[in-house]
Design a protein around this motif. Structure first.
Motif, PDB file in Angstrom:
ATOM      1  N   UNK A 326       0.805  -1.159   0.153  1.00 41.95           N
ATOM      2  CA  UNK A 326       0.103  -0.034   0.097  1.00 41.95           C
ATOM      3  C   UNK A 326       0.941   1.235  -0.035  1.00 41.95           C
ATOM      4  N   UNK A 327       1.921   1.110   0.737  1.00 47.51           N
ATOM      5  CA  UNK A 327       2.823   2.365   0.685  1.00 47.51           C
ATOM      6  C   UNK A 327       3.299   2.581  -0.707  1.00 47.51           C
ATOM      7  N   UNK A 328       3.635   1.417  -1.236  1.00 48.10           N
ATOM      8  CA  UNK A 328       4.453   1.618  -2.606  1.00 48.10           C
ATOM      9  C   UNK A 328       3.452   2.394  -3.705  1.00 48.10           C
ATOM     10  N   UNK A 329       2.158   1.552  -3.589  1.00 47.95           N
ATOM     11  CA  UNK A 329       1.277   2.270  -4.836  1.00 47.95           C
ATOM     12  C   UNK A 329       0.858   3.670  -4.343  1.00 47.95           C
ATOM     13  N   UNK A 330       0.642   3.871  -2.924  1.00 46.99           N
ATOM     14  CA  UNK A 330       0.229   5.400  -2.472  1.00 46.99           C
ATOM     15  C   UNK A 330       1.434   6.257  -2.907  1.00 46.99           C
ATOM     16  N   UNK A 331       2.751   5.953  -2.664  1.00 48.57           N
ATOM     17  CA  UNK A 331       3.688   6.810  -2.934  1.00 48.57           C
ATOM     18  C   UNK A 331       3.836   7.000  -4.434  1.00 48.57           C
ATOM     19  N   UNK A 332       3.683   6.182  -5.343  1.00 49.39           N
ATOM     20  CA  UNK A 332       3.929   6.264  -6.788  1.00 49.39           C
ATOM     21  C   UNK A 332       2.669   7.263  -7.303  1.00 49.39           C
ATOM     22  N   UNK A 333       1.548   7.049  -6.763  1.00 50.65           N
ATOM     23  CA  UNK A 333       0.438   7.708  -7.065  1.00 50.65           C
ATOM     24  C   UNK A 333       0.603   9.295  -6.726  1.00 50.65           C
ATOM     25  N   UNK A 334       0.972   9.379  -5.399  1.00 52.63           N
ATOM     26  CA  UNK A 334       1.242  10.708  -4.867  1.00 52.63           C
ATOM     27  C   UNK A 334       2.345  11.452  -5.473  1.00 52.63           C
ATOM     28  N   UNK A 335       3.457  10.805  -5.955  1.00 55.12           N
ATOM     29  CA  UNK A 335       4.451  11.641  -6.800  1.00 55.12           C
ATOM     30  C   UNK A 335       3.965  12.011  -8.048  1.00 55.12           C
ATOM     31  N   UNK A 336       3.202  11.039  -8.761  1.00 50.54           N
ATOM     32  CA  UNK A 336       2.765  11.343 -10.165  1.00 50.54           C
ATOM     33  C   UNK A 336       1.694  12.272  -9.976  1.00 50.54           C
ATOM     34  N   UNK A 339       0.375  14.992  -4.995  1.00 48.81           N
ATOM     35  CA  UNK A 339       0.005  15.070  -3.703  1.00 48.81           C
ATOM     36  C   UNK A 339       1.279  15.018  -2.774  1.00 48.81           C
ATOM     37  N   UNK A 340       2.247  14.089  -3.378  1.00 51.99           N
ATOM     38  CA  UNK A 340       3.662  14.035  -2.806  1.00 51.99           C
ATOM     39  C   UNK A 340       4.513  14.910  -3.555  1.00 51.99           C
ATOM     40  N   UNK A 341       5.092  16.043  -2.748  1.00 52.55           N
ATOM     41  CA  UNK A 341       5.978  16.931  -3.343  1.00 52.55           C
ATOM     42  C   UNK A 341       7.415  16.837  -2.927  1.00 52.55           C
ATOM     43  N   UNK A 342       7.772  16.074  -1.865  1.00 50.23           N
ATOM     44  CA  UNK A 342       9.062  16.038  -1.328  1.00 50.23           C
ATOM     45  C   UNK A 342       9.231  14.511  -0.342  1.00 50.23           C
ATOM     46  N   UNK A 343      10.302  14.131  -0.436  1.00 50.22           N
ATOM     47  CA  UNK A 343      10.579  12.963   0.422  1.00 50.22           C
ATOM     48  C   UNK A 343       9.754  12.907   1.728  1.00 50.22           C
ATOM     49  N   UNK A 344       9.853  14.317   2.452  1.00 47.94           N
ATOM     50  CA  UNK A 344       9.517  14.265   3.878  1.00 47.94           C
ATOM     51  C   UNK A 344       7.882  14.149   3.918  1.00 47.94           C
ATOM     52  N   UNK A 345       7.233  14.130   2.733  1.00 47.22           N
ATOM     53  CA  UNK A 345       5.747  14.109   2.782  1.00 47.22           C
ATOM     54  C   UNK A 345       5.322  12.591   3.136  1.00 47.22           C
ATOM     55  N   UNK A 346       6.131  11.626   2.814  1.00 48.49           N
ATOM     56  CA  UNK A 346       5.852  10.429   3.025  1.00 48.49           C
ATOM     57  C   UNK A 346       5.562   9.865   4.628  1.00 48.49           C
TER      58      UNK A 346
END
Length: 520
Positions: A326-336, A339-346
């Protein structure tokens, strides 16, 4: 909140003048009784006090049983004694820190939080209910309701309004869409085909209860997985049939003329979100293939002795695998999607997810203490052994025992709508009792799932019942508790009956409930 008109009570005006008031009166009684109960946190401390007094009386009376495990005499210990007080003080922190579901649920929630808060889960649900033919929209919303449990309570917030929008978009009643979405989540809450945080909670509590009889017992978070997959398909089918054959024929499905129906466009994804969703799904598929490739070889270090998969590091750590996925798919979705602008957002999103779980963690503290007290007093052993002996002596068939437990827990669920709280109260009694009747702990847990879900959609004690009513009132301003209950009751009853029949068919056929979890 009550209905003020014949239409607001939930039936066609003037068609059932006697039955509808009875429904409202019954719901009002349930609401009053439920409101009289303390918060589950205090409820467990009250139960602990009752346990203390009971243990003192039984200990003074010299109550004991012979353990079927080792033939030794088991004597009830007095929780109110000096030894009991010392135990309570000395083990308080260890009880909380070592509580079975604690680490598992926090890890899973951190992964799911990324998928939820980046918008991945919402986007996936929108696609699942908007890209299907009109004839399949009811099934799509119902099945999405069972899958949505990976988002825990957020499932209600995301899918219930989407259900109304999806039905409206294909020319169906948005009122029916809200009802279908809400009931599929509430009365099918423990039937997700995807491992959820609830699976980790239930498995931890079941393990604690099973260790009363077998100290080496362990129940995996995926111990009911096969049964859950089948349950989700059966329940979605039942919802579809009852909706099309019964609810769709009701004469009161039209929205108010002045209802705001201009929000259908919110079902659509932006091009950027669609691209993000495709990329995230692709990443998930690749990761899943990598996991399968790592586990498939019989010599894999993720397998157990002699290449066993049922007792392996992989299944033992399945919660971590689910969290990472879930973390993987959420991170990929967020980066693209942005909704995730920088590493600290995770880590920030992960922390927000854990913060949302704070009320559950507080409840876990009280539950962990109660379970330790119950285990230490040995009252569970006495109840389990005597109950099992009584059932064997009287020759009560096991199927009747199952029905009795199911009926009792379903009634309790109307008032105690927290699944973890109810299972923490019931598991230390029913799990050991049925284990002594050669019923695996995993099977008892599967039975509990039905009781924990079936009546949830009809009880006004659930905060999500009131939430769903709020969504319903967007289309019917005069809708009340009776309105929603009259819609959900046929669905909840049919779902419970069908789910119970599936359980007995599963038991009769002897199909494993999950990996390494025989049904009998």
């Amino acid at each position: 909140m009550t209905a003020t008109s014949a239409r607001g009570t939930g039936g066609a005006a003037g068609t059932e003048p006697d039955r509808l008031p009875r429904v409202l009166r019954a719901l009002a009684v349930v609401e009053r009784l439920g409101n009289a109960l303390p918060h589950p946190f205090w409820l467990f401390w009250i139960l602990a006090a009752i346990l203390g007094m009971t243990s003192a009386a039984l200990s003074a009376a010299g109550v004991s049983v012979i353990s079927p495990a080792d033939g030794e005499e088991v004597v009830v210990e007095n929780l109110l004694s000096g030894e009991g007080l010392a135990m309570a003080v000395e083990t308080a922190i260890d009880n909380f820190a070592g509580f079975g579901p604690m680490g598992t649920i926090v890890a899973v929630i951190m992964g799911v939080a990324i998928a939820e808060r980046t918008g991945f889960l919402s986007a996936a649900m929108k696609v699942s209910v908007s890209r299907v033919p009109v004839s399949w929209v009811v099934f799509a919303v119902a099945f999405a309701g069972t899958v949505s449990h990976v988002a825990s309570a957020a499932a209600y917030i995301i899918l219930v309004p989407l259900g109304g929008l999806a039905f409206r978009a294909v020319g169906k009643s948005p009122i029916l869409g809200v009802v279908v979405a809400y009931t599929s989540i509430a009365s099918g809450y423990d039937a997700s085909p995807v491992p959820t945080p609830n699976d980790a909670i239930f498995a931890g509590i079941t393990t604690e209860a099973a260790q009363i009889i077998d100290p080496s017992a362990y129940v995996s978070p995926v111990s009911n997985w096969f049964f859950n997959i089948a349950s989700s398909l059966v329940l979605a089918t039942v919802i579809t049939l009852v909706t099309n054959l019964v609810l769709a024929k009701r004469p009161d499905l039209d929205a108010d003329p002045d209802a705001d129906l201009d929000d259908v466009a919110s079902l659509e994804l932006t091009p950027r979100d669609r691209s993000a969703l495709r990329l995230a799904v692709l990443a998930g598929v690749v990761a899943l293939a990598a996991v399968v490739a790592a586990v498939l070889p019989s010599s894999s270090p993720l397998r157990g002795e002699d290449g066993s998969l049922t007792e392996s590091p992989f299944l033992g750590g399945i919660a971590a695998v689910v969290a990472v996925m879930f973390a993987l798919v959420g991170t990929v979705y967020g980066v693209r999607s942005g909704s995730i602008a920088q590493a600290a957002d995770v880590p920030r999103l992960m922390a927000e997810g854990v913060r949302q779980m704070a009320p559950v963690l507080v409840l876990f503290f009280a539950i962990a203490q109660f379970l330790q007290y119950f285990k230490w007093t040995r009252i569970g052993d006495v109840i389990a052994v005597n109950s099992a002996n009584a059932l064997e002596t009287t020759g009560v068939p096991i199927w009747l025992v199952f029905l009795g437990i199911l009926a009792l827990l379903s009634l309790v669920n109307v008032l105690v709508t927290s699944g973890s709280a109810m299972w923490a109260m019931a598991a230390p009694v029913v799990v050991p009792m049925l284990m002594l009747l050669d019923v695996p702990a995993e099977t008892t847990q599967a039975l509990f799932r039905i009781a924990d879900s079936g009546s949830t959609a009809i009880t006004p004690m659930s905060p999500y019942f009131i939430m769903a009513l709020g969504f319903l009132q967007r289309y019917r301003k005069d809708a009340g508790i009776g309105t929603l209950a009259s819609y959900t009751l046929p669905l909840a009853v049919c779902m419970t009956i069908a789910w119970t029949c599936l359980f007995f068919a599963w038991w009769w056929l002897g199909i494993p409930l999950g990996p390494g979890a025989p049904v009998r």
